[in-house]
Design a protein around this motif. Structure first.
Motif, PDB file in Angstrom:
ATOM      1  N   MET A   1       0.923  -1.315  -0.020  1.00 50.52           N
ATOM      2  CA  MET A   1       0.104  -0.081  -0.067  1.00 50.52           C
ATOM      3  C   MET A   1       0.735   1.203   0.067  1.00 50.52           C
ATOM      4  N   GLU A   2       1.916   1.109   0.520  1.00 51.49           N
ATOM      5  CA  GLU A   2       2.813   2.411   0.699  1.00 51.49           C
ATOM      6  C   GLU A   2       3.495   2.870  -0.525  1.00 51.49           C
ATOM      7  N   SER A   3       3.455   1.916  -1.421  1.00 50.72           N
ATOM      8  CA  SER A   3       4.035   2.227  -3.003  1.00 50.72           C
ATOM      9  C   SER A   3       2.738   2.778  -4.039  1.00 50.72           C
ATOM     10  N   VAL A   4       1.626   2.879  -3.409  1.00 49.91           N
ATOM     11  CA  VAL A   4       0.547   3.478  -4.317  1.00 49.91           C
ATOM     12  C   VAL A   4       0.752   4.933  -4.584  1.00 49.91           C
ATOM     13  N   PRO A   5       1.231   5.864  -3.748  1.00 48.55           N
ATOM     14  CA  PRO A   5       1.310   7.103  -4.230  1.00 48.55           C
ATOM     15  C   PRO A   5       2.610   7.433  -5.324  1.00 48.55           C
ATOM     16  N   SER A   6       3.421   6.586  -5.350  1.00 51.05           N
ATOM     17  CA  SER A   6       4.746   6.829  -6.031  1.00 51.05           C
ATOM     18  C   SER A   6       4.487   5.879  -7.450  1.00 51.05           C
ATOM     19  N   ALA A   7       3.565   4.897  -7.311  1.00 52.06           N
ATOM     20  CA  ALA A   7       2.958   4.110  -8.591  1.00 52.06           C
ATOM     21  C   ALA A   7       2.229   5.098  -9.235  1.00 52.06           C
ATOM     22  N   PHE A   8       1.479   5.735  -8.660  1.00 45.70           N
ATOM     23  CA  PHE A   8       0.317   6.725  -9.547  1.00 45.70           C
ATOM     24  C   PHE A   8       1.259   7.701 -10.165  1.00 45.70           C
ATOM     25  N   VAL A   9       2.056   8.458  -9.522  1.00 46.82           N
ATOM     26  CA  VAL A   9       3.094   9.400 -10.014  1.00 46.82           C
ATOM     27  C   VAL A   9       3.650   9.174 -11.064  1.00 46.82           C
ATOM     28  N   GLY A  10       4.073   7.959 -11.057  1.00 45.49           N
ATOM     29  CA  GLY A  10       4.851   7.195 -12.210  1.00 45.49           C
ATOM     30  C   GLY A  10       4.012   7.042 -13.271  1.00 45.49           C
ATOM     31  N   LEU A  11       2.836   7.113 -13.362  1.00 51.37           N
ATOM     32  CA  LEU A  11       1.962   6.957 -14.531  1.00 51.37           C
ATOM     33  C   LEU A  11       1.919   8.232 -15.375  1.00 51.37           C
ATOM     34  N   PHE A  12       2.165   9.378 -14.640  1.00 47.57           N
ATOM     35  CA  PHE A  12       2.282  10.624 -15.121  1.00 47.57           C
ATOM     36  C   PHE A  12       3.522  11.164 -15.501  1.00 47.57           C
ATOM     37  N   ASN A  13       4.657  10.673 -15.054  1.00 43.85           N
ATOM     38  CA  ASN A  13       6.042  10.888 -15.620  1.00 43.85           C
ATOM     39  C   ASN A  13       6.721   9.876 -16.341  1.00 43.85           C
ATOM     40  N   GLY A  14       5.976   8.753 -16.602  1.00 45.25           N
ATOM     41  CA  GLY A  14       6.409   7.938 -17.629  1.00 45.25           C
ATOM     42  C   GLY A  14       7.492   6.746 -17.237  1.00 45.25           C
ATOM     43  N   SER A  15       7.308   6.733 -16.070  1.00 42.56           N
ATOM     44  CA  SER A  15       8.436   5.881 -15.366  1.00 42.56           C
ATOM     45  C   SER A  15       8.260   4.381 -15.367  1.00 42.56           C
ATOM     46  N   ASN A  16       7.028   3.901 -15.591  1.00 45.15           N
ATOM     47  CA  ASN A  16       6.335   2.778 -15.681  1.00 45.15           C
ATOM     48  C   ASN A  16       6.629   2.218 -17.129  1.00 45.15           C
ATOM     49  N   VAL A  17       6.783   0.756 -17.213  1.00 44.40           N
ATOM     50  CA  VAL A  17       6.627   0.209 -18.371  1.00 44.40           C
ATOM     51  C   VAL A  17       5.743  -1.134 -18.255  1.00 44.40           C
ATOM     52  N   GLY A  18       4.822  -0.995 -19.636  1.00 48.58           N
ATOM     53  CA  GLY A  18       3.644  -2.143 -19.541  1.00 48.58           C
ATOM     54  C   GLY A  18       2.597  -1.613 -18.568  1.00 48.58           C
ATOM     55  N   LYS A  19       1.845  -2.636 -18.105  1.00 45.57           N
ATOM     56  CA  LYS A  19       0.481  -2.437 -17.229  1.00 45.57           C
ATOM     57  C   LYS A  19       0.892  -2.087 -15.668  1.00 45.57           C
ATOM     58  N   LYS A  20       0.827  -1.082 -15.282  1.00 46.52           N
ATOM     59  CA  LYS A  20       1.129  -0.819 -13.819  1.00 46.52           C
ATOM     60  C   LYS A  20       0.290  -1.399 -12.862  1.00 46.52           C
ATOM     61  N   ILE A  21       0.746  -2.103 -11.801  1.00 48.45           N
ATOM     62  CA  ILE A  21       0.068  -2.796 -10.936  1.00 48.45           C
ATOM     63  C   ILE A  21       0.577  -2.656  -9.559  1.00 48.45           C
ATOM     64  N   VAL A  22      -0.154  -2.405  -8.539  1.00 48.71           N
ATOM     65  CA  VAL A  22       0.139  -2.473  -7.248  1.00 48.71           C
ATOM     66  C   VAL A  22      -0.425  -3.561  -6.554  1.00 48.71           C
ATOM     67  N   SER A  23       0.342  -4.547  -6.204  1.00 46.47           N
ATOM     68  CA  SER A  23      -0.156  -5.619  -5.228  1.00 46.47           C
ATOM     69  C   SER A  23       0.082  -5.338  -4.001  1.00 46.47           C
ATOM     70  N   LEU A  24      -0.870  -5.518  -3.354  1.00 47.64           N
ATOM     71  CA  LEU A  24      -1.149  -5.403  -1.729  1.00 47.64           C
ATOM     72  C   LEU A  24      -0.550  -6.671  -1.058  1.00 47.64           C
ATOM     73  N   ILE A  25      -0.416  -8.049  -1.807  1.00 47.07           N
ATOM     74  CA  ILE A  25       0.174  -8.886  -1.137  1.00 47.07           C
ATOM     75  C   ILE A  25       1.344  -9.356  -1.982  1.00 47.07           C
ATOM     76  N   ASP A  26       2.480 -10.102  -1.481  1.00 49.57           N
ATOM     77  CA  ASP A  26       3.595 -10.744  -2.178  1.00 49.57           C
ATOM     78  C   ASP A  26       2.974 -11.911  -2.706  1.00 49.57           C
ATOM     79  N   GLU A  27       2.849 -12.061  -3.829  1.00 52.27           N
ATOM     80  CA  GLU A  27       2.245 -13.537  -4.390  1.00 52.27           C
ATOM     81  C   GLU A  27       3.177 -14.618  -4.403  1.00 52.27           C
ATOM     82  N   GLU A  28       4.414 -14.099  -4.358  1.00 50.95           N
ATOM     83  CA  GLU A  28       5.542 -15.144  -4.064  1.00 50.95           C
ATOM     84  C   GLU A  28       5.632 -15.890  -2.774  1.00 50.95           C
ATOM     85  N   ASP A  29       5.142 -15.489  -1.831  1.00 55.00           N
ATOM     86  CA  ASP A  29       5.001 -15.855  -0.294  1.00 55.00           C
ATOM     87  C   ASP A  29       3.976 -17.179  -0.355  1.00 55.00           C
TER      88      ASP A  29
END
Length: 111
Positions: free
Chosen positions: A83-111
């Motif tokens: 959840m703490e990465s939501v603000p930076s992930a959202f901002v990244g959509l507007f400054n072009g820092s993401n590649v592909g589909k942007k997803i914020v996972s609230l749980i680590d699926e590898e665990d």
């Protein structure tokens, strides 16, 4: 970037413009030098995906689903964790820092 593209285009070239999310909040944009657009008779046309949705969406879904199923099409995902990465992930959509589909996972699926 657009000026570099236009400078290298052929006469009567066409540019399709869609998806400029990173430009929505950029207030420092300068004016575009349109001389090459005029001399090269370049056509620039903006569009939204909804312009084509009604007529092409069913065929698109059928083909795309098949490509995904067979592995001919790979999905690129830019995943942020927590959840703490939501603000930076959202901002990244507007400054072009993401590649592909942007997803914020609230749980680590590898665990």
């Amino acid at each position: 970037m657009l000026e570099a593209v236009i400078a290298n285009m052929n006469t009567f070239g066409r540019v399709a413009v869609c998806g400029a999310t990173s430009e929505y909040t950029d207030i420092s944009r300068g004016s575009l030098d349109l001389v090459n657009v005029i001399y090269k008779r370049i056509a620039i046309k903006g569009f939204l995906f909804t312009d084509f949705m009604i007529h092409h969406f069913p065929d698109f879904m059928a083909k795309t689903s098949n490509y995904l199923r067979t592995g001919e099409l790979k999905v690129i995902e830019d995943i942020s964790l927590g959840m703490e990465s939501v603000p930076s992930a959202f901002v990244g959509l507007f400054n072009g820092s993401n590649v592909g589909k942007k997803i914020v996972s609230l749980i680590d699926e590898e665990d």
